[in-house]
Design a protein around this motif. Sequence first.
Motif, PDB file in Angstrom:
ATOM      1  N   SER A 136       0.851  -1.176   0.000  1.00 19.43           N
ATOM      2  CA  SER A 136       0.000   0.000   0.000  1.00 19.43           C
ATOM      3  C   SER A 136       0.890   1.229   0.000  1.00 19.43           C
ATOM      4  N   LEU A 137       0.481   2.232  -0.742  1.00 13.82           N
ATOM      5  CA  LEU A 137       1.215   3.478  -0.876  1.00 13.82           C
ATOM      6  C   LEU A 137       0.305   4.614  -0.438  1.00 13.82           C
ATOM      7  N   VAL A 138       0.770   5.425   0.525  1.00 17.84           N
ATOM      8  CA  VAL A 138       0.005   6.569   0.990  1.00 17.84           C
ATOM      9  C   VAL A 138       0.850   7.820   0.787  1.00 17.84           C
ATOM     10  N   ASP A 139       0.363   8.707  -0.081  1.00 18.79           N
ATOM     11  CA  ASP A 139       1.052   9.972  -0.332  1.00 18.79           C
ATOM     12  C   ASP A 139       0.007  10.970  -0.801  1.00 18.79           C
ATOM     13  N   ASP A 140       0.040  12.176  -0.253  1.00 15.55           N
ATOM     14  CA  ASP A 140      -0.956  13.173  -0.626  1.00 15.55           C
ATOM     15  C   ASP A 140      -0.656  13.856  -1.954  1.00 15.55           C
ATOM     16  N   ASP A 141       0.521  13.627  -2.518  1.00 13.72           N
ATOM     17  CA  ASP A 141       0.900  14.214  -3.807  1.00 13.72           C
ATOM     18  C   ASP A 141       0.510  13.245  -4.924  1.00 13.72           C
ATOM     19  N   ALA A 142      -0.444  13.673  -5.756  1.00 12.32           N
ATOM     20  CA  ALA A 142      -0.970  12.801  -6.813  1.00 12.32           C
ATOM     21  C   ALA A 142       0.115  12.324  -7.774  1.00 12.32           C
ATOM     22  N   SER A 143       1.061  13.190  -8.117  1.00 10.49           N
ATOM     23  CA  SER A 143       2.105  12.787  -9.060  1.00 10.49           C
ATOM     24  C   SER A 143       3.031  11.743  -8.441  1.00 10.49           C
ATOM     25  N   VAL A 144       3.320  11.864  -7.151  1.00  9.44           N
ATOM     26  CA  VAL A 144       4.154  10.862  -6.460  1.00  9.44           C
ATOM     27  C   VAL A 144       3.397   9.546  -6.365  1.00  9.44           C
ATOM     28  N   ARG A 145       2.107   9.612  -6.024  1.00  7.35           N
ATOM     29  CA  ARG A 145       1.292   8.389  -5.955  1.00  7.35           C
ATOM     30  C   ARG A 145       1.298   7.657  -7.276  1.00  7.35           C
ATOM     31  N   LYS A 146       1.073   8.402  -8.355  1.00  5.18           N
ATOM     32  CA  LYS A 146       0.994   7.780  -9.676  1.00  5.18           C
ATOM     33  C   LYS A 146       2.333   7.162 -10.073  1.00  5.18           C
ATOM     34  N   ALA A 147       3.413   7.929  -9.967  1.00  3.36           N
ATOM     35  CA  ALA A 147       4.731   7.443 -10.388  1.00  3.36           C
ATOM     36  C   ALA A 147       5.222   6.303  -9.498  1.00  3.36           C
ATOM     37  N   THR A 148       5.102   6.465  -8.197  1.00  4.25           N
ATOM     38  CA  THR A 148       5.593   5.429  -7.284  1.00  4.25           C
ATOM     39  C   THR A 148       4.715   4.187  -7.353  1.00  4.25           C
ATOM     40  N   GLY A 149       3.420   4.377  -7.510  1.00  9.52           N
ATOM     41  CA  GLY A 149       2.519   3.230  -7.665  1.00  9.52           C
ATOM     42  C   GLY A 149       2.863   2.414  -8.899  1.00  9.52           C
ATOM     43  N   ARG A 150       3.113   3.098 -10.005  1.00  7.89           N
ATOM     44  CA  ARG A 150       3.515   2.395 -11.236  1.00  7.89           C
ATOM     45  C   ARG A 150       4.853   1.687 -11.046  1.00  7.89           C
ATOM     46  N   LEU A 151       5.765   2.347 -10.367  1.00  7.40           N
ATOM     47  CA  LEU A 151       7.077   1.754 -10.129  1.00  7.40           C
ATOM     48  C   LEU A 151       6.942   0.465  -9.306  1.00  7.40           C
ATOM     49  N   ILE A 152       6.191   0.518  -8.226  1.00  9.66           N
ATOM     50  CA  ILE A 152       6.006  -0.670  -7.381  1.00  9.66           C
ATOM     51  C   ILE A 152       5.342  -1.783  -8.192  1.00  9.66           C
ATOM     52  N   LYS A 153       4.367  -1.415  -8.998  1.00  6.07           N
ATOM     53  CA  LYS A 153       3.685  -2.406  -9.844  1.00  6.07           C
ATOM     54  C   LYS A 153       4.671  -3.023 -10.835  1.00  6.07           C
ATOM     55  N   SER A 154       5.600  -2.197 -11.366  1.00  6.40           N
ATOM     56  CA  SER A 154       6.590  -2.714 -12.321  1.00  6.40           C
ATOM     57  C   SER A 154       7.534  -3.718 -11.678  1.00  6.40           C
ATOM     58  N   PHE A 155       7.660  -3.657 -10.351  1.00  2.00           N
ATOM     59  CA  PHE A 155       8.481  -4.633  -9.623  1.00  2.00           C
ATOM     60  C   PHE A 155       7.772  -5.979  -9.517  1.00  2.00           C
ATOM     61  N   GLY A 156       6.479  -6.008  -9.854  1.00  2.00           N
ATOM     62  CA  GLY A 156       5.719  -7.249  -9.810  1.00  2.00           C
ATOM     63  C   GLY A 156       4.797  -7.376  -8.614  1.00  2.00           C
ATOM     64  N   PHE A 157       4.668  -6.318  -7.836  1.00  2.00           N
ATOM     65  CA  PHE A 157       3.801  -6.355  -6.666  1.00  2.00           C
ATOM     66  C   PHE A 157       2.410  -5.845  -7.005  1.00  2.00           C
ATOM     67  N   THR A 158       1.438  -6.296  -6.232  1.00  2.00           N
ATOM     68  CA  THR A 158       0.107  -5.717  -6.273  1.00  2.00           C
ATOM     69  C   THR A 158       0.175  -4.477  -5.395  1.00  2.00           C
ATOM     70  N   VAL A 159      -0.322  -3.353  -5.900  1.00  2.00           N
ATOM     71  CA  VAL A 159      -0.225  -2.107  -5.133  1.00  2.00           C
ATOM     72  C   VAL A 159      -1.588  -1.424  -5.054  1.00  2.00           C
ATOM     73  N   GLU A 160      -1.870  -0.916  -3.873  1.00  2.00           N
ATOM     74  CA  GLU A 160      -3.065  -0.114  -3.623  1.00  2.00           C
ATOM     75  C   GLU A 160      -2.558   1.274  -3.275  1.00  2.00           C
ATOM     76  N   VAL A 161      -3.147   2.319  -3.857  1.00  2.00           N
ATOM     77  CA  VAL A 161      -2.686   3.681  -3.594  1.00  2.00           C
ATOM     78  C   VAL A 161      -3.786   4.492  -2.905  1.00  2.00           C
ATOM     79  N   PHE A 162      -3.330   5.358  -1.992  1.00  2.00           N
ATOM     80  CA  PHE A 162      -4.250   6.155  -1.190  1.00  2.00           C
ATOM     81  C   PHE A 162      -3.727   7.577  -1.071  1.00  2.00           C
ATOM     82  N   ALA A 163      -4.646   8.538  -1.060  1.00  7.38           N
ATOM     83  CA  ALA A 163      -4.285   9.944  -0.988  1.00  7.38           C
ATOM     84  C   ALA A 163      -4.096  10.432   0.444  1.00  7.38           C
ATOM     85  N   SER A 164      -4.524   9.638   1.415  1.00  9.37           N
ATOM     86  CA  SER A 164      -4.396  10.052   2.819  1.00  9.37           C
ATOM     87  C   SER A 164      -4.339   8.827   3.717  1.00  9.37           C
ATOM     88  N   GLY A 165      -3.870   9.063   4.921  1.00  8.42           N
ATOM     89  CA  GLY A 165      -3.856   7.996   5.912  1.00  8.42           C
ATOM     90  C   GLY A 165      -5.259   7.555   6.271  1.00  8.42           C
TER      91      GLY A 165
END
Length: 129
Positions: free
Chosen positions: A8-37
Amino acid sequence: MPKIRVLSLVDDDASVRKATGRLIKSFGFTVEVFASGEEFLCFGSLHITSCLVLDMQMPGMNGLQRQSHLAAAGYHILIVFITAYADEEIRDQALEAGAVAFLTKPFGEEALLKVIRSALKLTEGDTTP
Protein backbone atom coordinates in the motif's frame (compact mmCIF):
# COMPACT_ATOMS: atom_id res chain seq x y z
CA MET A 1 0.43 -21.50 -3.96
CA PRO A 2 2.56 -18.39 -3.33
CA LYS A 3 1.18 -15.64 -1.09
CA ILE A 4 0.31 -12.46 -3.00
CA ARG A 5 2.24 -9.50 -1.63
CA VAL A 6 0.10 -6.38 -1.46
CA LEU A 7 1.91 -3.10 -0.96
CA SER A 8 0.00 0.00 0.00
CA LEU A 9 1.21 3.48 -0.88
CA VAL A 10 0.00 6.57 0.99
CA ASP A 11 1.05 9.97 -0.33
CA ASP A 12 -0.96 13.17 -0.63
CA ASP A 13 0.90 14.21 -3.81
CA ALA A 14 -0.97 12.80 -6.81
CA SER A 15 2.11 12.79 -9.06
CA VAL A 16 4.15 10.86 -6.46
CA ARG A 17 1.29 8.39 -5.96
CA LYS A 18 0.99 7.78 -9.68
CA ALA A 19 4.73 7.44 -10.39
CA THR A 20 5.59 5.43 -7.28
CA GLY A 21 2.52 3.23 -7.67
CA ARG A 22 3.51 2.40 -11.24
CA LEU A 23 7.08 1.75 -10.13
CA ILE A 24 6.01 -0.67 -7.38
CA LYS A 25 3.69 -2.41 -9.84
CA SER A 26 6.59 -2.71 -12.32
CA PHE A 27 8.48 -4.63 -9.62
CA GLY A 28 5.72 -7.25 -9.81
CA PHE A 29 3.80 -6.36 -6.67
CA THR A 30 0.11 -5.72 -6.27
CA VAL A 31 -0.22 -2.11 -5.13
CA GLU A 32 -3.07 -0.11 -3.62
CA VAL A 33 -2.69 3.68 -3.59
CA PHE A 34 -4.25 6.16 -1.19
CA ALA A 35 -4.29 9.94 -0.99
CA SER A 36 -4.40 10.05 2.82
CA GLY A 37 -3.86 8.00 5.91
CA GLU A 38 -7.57 8.17 6.62
CA GLU A 39 -8.33 6.71 3.19
CA PHE A 40 -5.85 3.91 3.87
CA LEU A 41 -7.49 3.14 7.22
CA CYS A 42 -10.86 2.82 5.48
CA PHE A 43 -9.33 0.20 3.16
CA GLY A 44 -11.25 -2.97 3.90
CA SER A 45 -8.27 -5.30 3.77
CA LEU A 46 -5.56 -3.83 5.97
CA HIS A 47 -4.70 -7.36 7.04
CA ILE A 48 -3.43 -8.23 3.53
CA THR A 49 -1.05 -5.26 3.28
CA SER A 50 2.46 -6.74 3.47
CA CYS A 51 4.27 -3.41 3.35
CA LEU A 52 3.19 0.21 3.59
CA VAL A 53 5.09 2.92 1.72
CA LEU A 54 4.09 6.00 3.72
CA ASP A 55 4.78 9.68 3.15
CA MET A 56 5.98 11.39 6.31
CA GLN A 57 4.44 14.85 5.77
CA MET A 58 0.72 14.87 5.06
CA PRO A 59 -2.30 16.86 6.18
CA GLY A 60 -3.95 15.46 9.28
CA MET A 61 -1.83 12.76 10.88
CA ASN A 62 1.82 12.78 9.88
CA GLY A 63 3.68 9.55 9.22
CA LEU A 64 4.89 9.07 12.80
CA GLN A 65 1.37 9.55 14.12
CA ARG A 66 -0.01 7.12 11.53
CA GLN A 67 2.68 4.56 12.44
CA SER A 68 1.76 4.89 16.12
CA HIS A 69 -1.95 4.67 15.37
CA LEU A 70 -1.52 1.46 13.35
CA ALA A 71 0.58 -0.14 16.09
CA ALA A 72 -1.93 0.85 18.79
CA ALA A 73 -4.73 -0.67 16.69
CA GLY A 74 -2.82 -3.96 16.50
CA TYR A 75 -1.66 -3.75 12.88
CA HIS A 76 1.91 -4.92 12.46
CA ILE A 77 2.56 -3.67 8.95
CA LEU A 78 6.08 -3.14 7.67
CA ILE A 79 6.53 0.58 6.95
CA VAL A 80 8.89 2.26 4.50
CA PHE A 81 8.78 6.01 5.00
CA ILE A 82 9.31 8.40 2.11
CA THR A 83 9.82 12.12 2.60
CA ALA A 84 10.92 15.27 0.85
CA TYR A 85 12.24 16.61 4.18
CA ALA A 86 15.39 14.92 5.43
CA ASP A 87 15.30 15.24 9.23
CA GLU A 88 17.60 12.93 11.17
CA GLU A 89 15.62 13.23 14.41
CA ILE A 90 12.36 12.20 12.71
CA ARG A 91 14.18 9.47 10.78
CA ASP A 92 15.56 8.08 14.04
CA GLN A 93 12.13 8.23 15.71
CA ALA A 94 10.53 6.36 12.80
CA LEU A 95 13.19 3.64 12.78
CA GLU A 96 13.12 3.28 16.57
CA ALA A 97 9.34 2.82 16.36
CA GLY A 98 9.82 -0.05 13.90
CA ALA A 99 9.97 1.43 10.41
CA VAL A 100 12.10 -0.70 8.11
CA ALA A 101 13.44 2.18 6.01
CA PHE A 102 13.38 5.93 5.54
CA LEU A 103 13.95 7.21 2.00
CA THR A 104 14.37 10.82 0.98
CA LYS A 105 12.61 11.98 -2.19
CA PRO A 106 13.63 11.76 -4.91
CA PHE A 107 14.76 8.18 -4.37
CA GLY A 108 15.97 5.81 -7.05
CA GLU A 109 14.15 2.75 -8.32
CA GLU A 110 16.83 0.42 -7.00
CA ALA A 111 16.76 2.01 -3.54
CA LEU A 112 13.01 1.48 -3.25
CA LEU A 113 13.15 -2.07 -4.59
CA LYS A 114 16.01 -2.90 -2.23
CA VAL A 115 14.18 -1.73 0.90
CA ILE A 116 10.93 -3.43 -0.13
CA ARG A 117 12.73 -6.71 -0.82
CA SER A 118 14.64 -6.39 2.44
CA ALA A 119 11.46 -5.64 4.38
CA LEU A 120 9.71 -8.64 2.85
CA LYS A 121 12.87 -10.74 3.10
CA LEU A 122 12.87 -11.47 -0.61
CA THR A 123 16.04 -12.33 -2.45
CA GLU A 124 17.13 -11.07 -5.84
CA GLY A 125 16.25 -14.44 -7.41
CA ASP A 126 12.80 -14.64 -5.83
CA THR A 127 10.25 -14.45 -8.63
CA THR A 128 7.17 -14.28 -6.44
CA PRO A 129 6.72 -10.79 -5.05
